[in-house]
Design an enzyme around this catalytic site. Structure first.
Site, PDB file in Angstrom:
ATOM      1  N   TYR A 236      52.666  39.448  43.987  1.00 25.00           N
ATOM      2  CA  TYR A 236      52.323  40.473  44.980  1.00 25.00           C
ATOM      3  C   TYR A 236      53.573  40.886  45.761  1.00 25.00           C
ATOM      4  CZ  TYR A 236      51.018  42.328  49.509  1.00 25.00           C
ATOM      5  OH  TYR A 236      50.974  43.088  50.649  1.00 25.00           O
TER       6      TYR A 236
ATOM      7  N   ILE B  60      43.726  49.490  56.163  1.00 25.18           N
ATOM      8  CA  ILE B  60      44.785  50.056  57.012  1.00 25.18           C
ATOM      9  C   ILE B  60      44.867  51.576  56.822  1.00 25.18           C
ATOM     10  CG2 ILE B  60      47.216  49.869  57.706  1.00 25.18           C
ATOM     11  CD1 ILE B  60      47.232  47.067  56.424  1.00 25.18           C
TER      12      ILE B  60
END
Ligand code: UDP
Length: 325
Positions: A141, A13
């Site tokens: 996460y 990204i």
């Protein structure tokens, strides 16, 4: 003009954001350790190779460049791995972000756009999730991202460091010009793994869990094109530059697709028959994550260009055929 620092700018990204900013004439500096990033994705701006764990290196980056703001992508990203190795995730994601924030304060850089995740919502209690939905992460996460959001709120309160947390739903697709795309080692994400199977690079795609409380029993996700995500970062920077208050925005298309539906779309787009196997649920997965991105539309003026999931999968297919040839 001050430069924009992009941590993780050689990643999936981050590299698309580097392209989006550069194409608008902004100067960018990519910071990447190249542990997960790719040298051939370094096509825009200047490059600083190093790790966010290295405070002396970070200090050097801020002294060598006149940085106005930071886009912070660098992080470990695999939900399953984070359940097995939480130390890796709290170290690289949380501790190293603290290093970054402290280096920013020392250099008097007070604007940051942070790559957060829809996974901070956990198991949602509404079909469509808005930013005020309670946060209840299911994996280390997701917790690491949640903790950083809290750190950012506290740094704004104490030091006036302004931030935008962009909560990505499922990033997918590739640069429509074919210059960059998704390449993780190892790959864990659904769409690239399906396309690897379509290319014959793996035997099949495994569905993780078919007994979820969803229409076909597989998880629902909201897939968002990486170029649309990149453009949202430009909007978020403009928002902060015009004095916008710190806050979070969801980035998604507002449509939930099941794992089975995505496999069907990939078969249609690739024209290949993709063998499917079914297995247990993957620990840490939410049954359904579908966004309301009304705030990003209304406040940031963000308008996705690739809202159709077929277009998303098609750009990914074009990229993977080239990248894996
Ligand atoms: N998934 C799957 N098989 C795979 C990889 C992923 O069934 O080989 C499922 C996963 O359980 C989740 C969805 O696909 O429901 C999207 O997973 P991905 O890892 O791409 O993104 P995440 O939602 O974890 O960010």
């Amino acid at each position: 003009m001050k430069k924009t620092l992009i941590t993780g700018g050689a990643g999936y990204i981050g590299s698309h954001a580097a392209k989006a900013l550069s194409s608008l004439g902004r100067e960018v500096v990519v910071l990447d350790s190249l542990v997960a990033g790719h040298r051939d994705f370094l096509k825009w701006g200047e490059f600083e190779q190093g790790d966010l764990a290295d405070s002396a290196f970070l200090k050097g980056v801020f002294s060598r460049h006149d940085i106005g703001e930071v886009l912070h992508f660098a992080a470990f990203i695999a939900v399953g791995e984070s359940v097995e190795k939480p130390d890796m995730y709290y170290g690289n994601n949380v501790r190293n972000t603290l290093n970054l924030l402290d280096a920013m304060l020392e250099a008097d850089v007070k604007r940051l756009v942070f790559s957060s995740t829809a996974a901070v919502y956990g198991e949602p209690v509404t079909d469509v999730i808005a930013e005020d939905h309670p946060l209840s992460p299911l994996s280390p996460y997701a917790w690491s991202k949640r903790m950083i959001e809290q750190m950012l709120a506290d740094y704004d309160h104490a030091y006036g460091l302004k931030h935008v947390c962009l909560r990505y739903f499922n990033a997918a697709g590739a640069d429509p010009d074919g210059e960059i795309g998704e390449r993780h080692q190892p790959e864990t994400h659904l769409i690239p793994l399906i396309l690897h199977a379509a290319l014959g690079l793996r035997d099949n795609i495994t569905i993780f869990g078919t007994d979820y409380p969803t229409p076909d029993g597989t998880c629902l996700r909201d897939y968002i094109h990486v170029t649309d995500l990149a453009n949202a970062h430009v909007k978020a920077l403009e928002y902060l530059e015009s004095g916008g208050a710190s806050r979070a925005f969801n980035l998604g298309n507002g449509n939930g697709f099941s794992v089975r539906e995505i496999i069907d779309v990939a078969q249609e787009v690739s024209g290949k028959d993709i063998p499917v196997t079914e297995s247990e649920r993957r620990p840490g997965d939410s049954p359904s994550l579908v966004s309301s991105a009304k705030a990003a539309h209304g406040v940031l003026g963000w308008n996705p260009q690739f809202g159709n999931v077929r277009d998303i999968v098609r750009t990914a297919w074009d990229w993977h055929q080239k990248d894996l040839a």
